[in-house]
Design an enzyme around this catalytic site. Sequence first.
Site, PDB file in Angstrom:
ATOM      1  N   ARG A 160       1.395  -0.948  -0.019  1.00 23.54           N
ATOM      2  CA  ARG A 160       0.278   0.160   0.145  1.00 23.54           C
ATOM      3  C   ARG A 160       1.176   1.544  -0.095  1.00 23.54           C
ATOM      4  NH1 ARG A 160      -5.696  -0.062   1.900  1.00 23.54           N
ATOM      5  NH2 ARG A 160      -6.202  -2.016   0.862  1.00 23.54           N
ATOM      6  N   ARG A 212      -3.679   6.747   0.897  1.00 27.59           N
ATOM      7  CA  ARG A 212      -3.785   7.909   1.858  1.00 27.59           C
ATOM      8  C   ARG A 212      -2.741   8.992   2.482  1.00 27.59           C
ATOM      9  NH1 ARG A 212      -8.970   5.294   3.312  1.00 27.59           N
ATOM     10  NH2 ARG A 212      -7.206   3.790   3.637  1.00 27.59           N
ATOM     11  N   ARG A 230      -6.488  12.208  -5.817  1.00 28.76           N
ATOM     12  CA  ARG A 230      -7.774  12.019  -5.499  1.00 28.76           C
ATOM     13  C   ARG A 230      -8.596  12.853  -4.959  1.00 28.76           C
ATOM     14  NH1 ARG A 230     -10.587   9.894  -0.684  1.00 28.76           N
ATOM     15  NH2 ARG A 230     -10.820   7.811  -1.097  1.00 28.76           N
ATOM     16  N   ASP A 289      -6.732  -2.300  -7.641  1.00 26.85           N
ATOM     17  CA  ASP A 289      -7.554  -3.184  -6.395  1.00 26.85           C
ATOM     18  C   ASP A 289      -7.753  -4.767  -7.079  1.00 26.85           C
ATOM     19  OD1 ASP A 289      -7.968  -2.524  -3.245  1.00 26.85           O
ATOM     20  OD2 ASP A 289      -9.322  -3.204  -4.473  1.00 26.85           O
ATOM     21  N   TYR A 316     -15.534 -11.599  -0.458  1.00 25.54           N
ATOM     22  CA  TYR A 316     -15.721  -9.906  -1.256  1.00 25.54           C
ATOM     23  C   TYR A 316     -17.650 -10.048  -1.790  1.00 25.54           C
ATOM     24  CZ  TYR A 316     -11.849  -7.555   1.562  1.00 25.54           C
ATOM     25  OH  TYR A 316     -11.844  -6.831   2.300  1.00 25.54           O
TER      26      TYR A 316
HETATM   27  O1  CP3 Z   1      -0.314  -1.762  -2.103  1.00 21.77           O
HETATM   28  C1  CP3 Z   1      -0.513  -0.869  -3.613  1.00 21.77           C
HETATM   29  O2  CP3 Z   1      -0.230   0.585  -2.781  1.00 21.77           O
HETATM   30  C2  CP3 Z   1      -1.339  -1.151  -4.848  1.00 21.77           C
HETATM   31  C3  CP3 Z   1      -2.248  -1.025  -4.442  1.00 21.77           C
HETATM   32  C4  CP3 Z   1      -3.348  -1.557  -3.752  1.00 21.77           C
HETATM   33  C5  CP3 Z   1      -4.841  -0.545  -2.785  1.00 21.77           C
HETATM   34  N1  CP3 Z   1      -5.326  -2.380  -3.263  1.00 21.77           N
HETATM   35  C6  CP3 Z   1      -5.176   0.330  -3.102  1.00 21.77           C
HETATM   36  C7  CP3 Z   1      -6.044   1.090  -2.820  1.00 21.77           C
HETATM   37  C8  CP3 Z   1      -3.524  -3.094  -3.288  1.00 21.77           C
HETATM   38  C9  CP3 Z   1      -2.169  -3.869  -3.367  1.00 21.77           C
HETATM   39  C10 CP3 Z   1      -4.468  -2.684  -2.173  1.00 21.77           C
HETATM   40  C11 CP3 Z   1      -5.178  -5.080  -2.474  1.00 21.77           C
HETATM   41  C12 CP3 Z   1      -6.206  -4.808  -1.490  1.00 21.77           C
HETATM   42  N2  CP3 Z   1      -7.800  -3.611  -1.239  1.00 21.77           N
HETATM   43  C13 CP3 Z   1      -6.970  -5.820  -0.788  1.00 21.77           C
HETATM   44  C14 CP3 Z   1      -5.643  -6.607  -0.666  1.00 21.77           C
HETATM   45  C15 CP3 Z   1      -4.476  -6.146   1.109  1.00 21.77           C
HETATM   46  C16 CP3 Z   1      -4.881  -5.127   1.478  1.00 21.77           C
HETATM   47  O3  CP3 Z   1      -4.648  -4.864   2.244  1.00 21.77           O
HETATM   48  O4  CP3 Z   1      -5.419  -6.609   2.799  1.00 21.77           O
HETATM   49  C17 CP3 Z   1      -7.976  -5.793   0.189  1.00 21.77           C
HETATM   50  C18 CP3 Z   1      -8.526  -6.900   1.189  1.00 21.77           C
HETATM   51  C19 CP3 Z   1      -8.811  -4.590  -1.407  1.00 21.77           C
HETATM   52  C20 CP3 Z   1     -10.186  -4.185  -1.387  1.00 21.77           C
HETATM   53  C21 CP3 Z   1     -10.107  -2.890  -0.482  1.00 21.77           C
HETATM   54  N3  CP3 Z   1      -9.912  -1.768  -1.142  1.00 21.77           N
HETATM   55  C22 CP3 Z   1     -10.710  -2.604   0.917  1.00 21.77           C
HETATM   56  C23 CP3 Z   1     -10.731  -3.256   2.180  1.00 21.77           C
HETATM   57  C24 CP3 Z   1     -10.039  -1.014   0.424  1.00 21.77           C
HETATM   58  C25 CP3 Z   1     -10.785  -0.176   1.442  1.00 21.77           C
HETATM   59  C26 CP3 Z   1     -10.417   0.069   2.660  1.00 21.77           C
HETATM   60  C27 CP3 Z   1      -9.889   1.469   3.786  1.00 21.77           C
HETATM   61  O5  CP3 Z   1      -9.539   1.766   4.049  1.00 21.77           O
HETATM   62  O6  CP3 Z   1     -10.616   2.539   3.025  1.00 21.77           O
HETATM   63  C28 CP3 Z   1      -9.730  -0.951  -0.433  1.00 21.77           C
HETATM   64  C29 CP3 Z   1      -9.505   0.369  -0.437  1.00 21.77           C
HETATM   65  C30 CP3 Z   1      -8.172   0.753  -1.479  1.00 21.77           C
HETATM   66  N4  CP3 Z   1      -7.277   0.504  -1.822  1.00 21.77           N
HETATM   67  C31 CP3 Z   1      -7.270   2.440  -1.634  1.00 21.77           C
HETATM   68  C32 CP3 Z   1      -6.455   2.018  -1.672  1.00 21.77           C
HETATM   69  C33 CP3 Z   1      -4.844   2.857  -1.829  1.00 21.77           C
HETATM   70  C34 CP3 Z   1      -7.868   3.625  -0.268  1.00 21.77           C
HETATM   71  C35 CP3 Z   1      -8.586   3.966  -1.592  1.00 21.77           C
HETATM   72  C36 CP3 Z   1      -8.506   5.471  -1.164  1.00 21.77           C
HETATM   73  O7  CP3 Z   1      -9.497   6.041   0.220  1.00 21.77           O
HETATM   74  O8  CP3 Z   1      -8.065   6.633  -1.763  1.00 21.77           O
END
Ligand code: CP3
Length: 342
Positions: A26, A30, A39, A76, A150
Amino acid sequence: MPVQNKPLLSVLSGGKTDIIPLWLMRQAGRYLPEYRALREAKGGFLELVFDSEAAAEITLQPIRRFGFDGAILFSDILIVPHALGQDLAFEAGEGPRLSPRLVDAALASLERVEARLQPIYDTVEKVAARLPTQTTFLGFAGSPWTVATYMVAGQGSREQAEARLHAYRDPTAFGEIIDAIADMTIDYLSGQITAGVDAVQLFDSWSGSLAPAQFERWVIAPTARIVAALKARHPGVPVIGFPKGAGGKLAAYARETQVGAIGLDETVDPAVAVADLPDDLPVQGNLDPFALLAGGEALESAVERILSRLRGRPHIFNLGHGIIKETPIAHVERLVALVRQA
Ligand code: CP3
């Protein structure tokens, strides 16, 4: 690009390097003001993901700022359910929503829209053309089990309850969901590789919630199928497995899936974990994201502990899970300095 010039890819490929390669799960997101600004300008997370110019820029942001050895594609894991035909939305402060959820609807009722994957391949091509030559480019997807949690619940779920119950009550229907995700994941990762990533990671964030027999069936078996298919299509392209929470099942996961490297979450002692793993299997991890958030002495000693416990074996420094959004930039800078001087 010769592998030797990319330290992270070199470690993944069984070679030697002078440095311990470093990237953070990640790392694009943010905690970075430049991410938050983009964003804000584009309106939301999915708007960024489907705008390949914006997504490429975000992928590169942490590379410019910190010089990490790996760049991870900005996207994602829920893009695959979207391409399988579910609607996808991220409500502010609420996390992801997928509909119809598969507790209510049959997989067969979904209409695939594979064109939804195209912007991601466009992002890969843009990043591949712009990355520094020494930076390894990582693609990714979610593992079938984690993605299925999911798809079935329609959102994040406490203890992955809906998917775990569905898997016991109707293993045939659940198996069809897993197979559909695995098939698309093979094509999707293959497409990322063709478009220019050097290696791929499978995120299995919820693998820790399964009983052993269910872990074999829903985590190990589909992951092994994905790894075998990718090896056949793209010999030599490393696959990193990250079965978060797998604990005592890590060795079986590594042996039976044949992943080329394995991510360790922060709950495992790396010295204990590697005792059960092949000596030449690269491990990735496993700094506690809260140690990075805390900084100071907590960070210094946590980093030193990991470095000393994994010295002499193939190791890619990373967090045990994604970076926490409140993490100060200065703490990340300190982490980079600590790993660089190791
Ligand atoms: O690692 C990286 O920088 C690459 C990008 C990446 C994102 N999500 C961007 C993201 C990767 C590899 C993921 C994987 C992901 N997404 C997983 C598996 C890894 C983990 O962290 O367990 C899962 C379960 C998801 C599903 C997902 N995406 C959720 C549950 C959420 C909401 C979480 C939250 O904190 O709001 C996301 C959103 C997400 N994916 C964000 C990012 C940067 C945040 C988006 C934002 O609000 O700007």
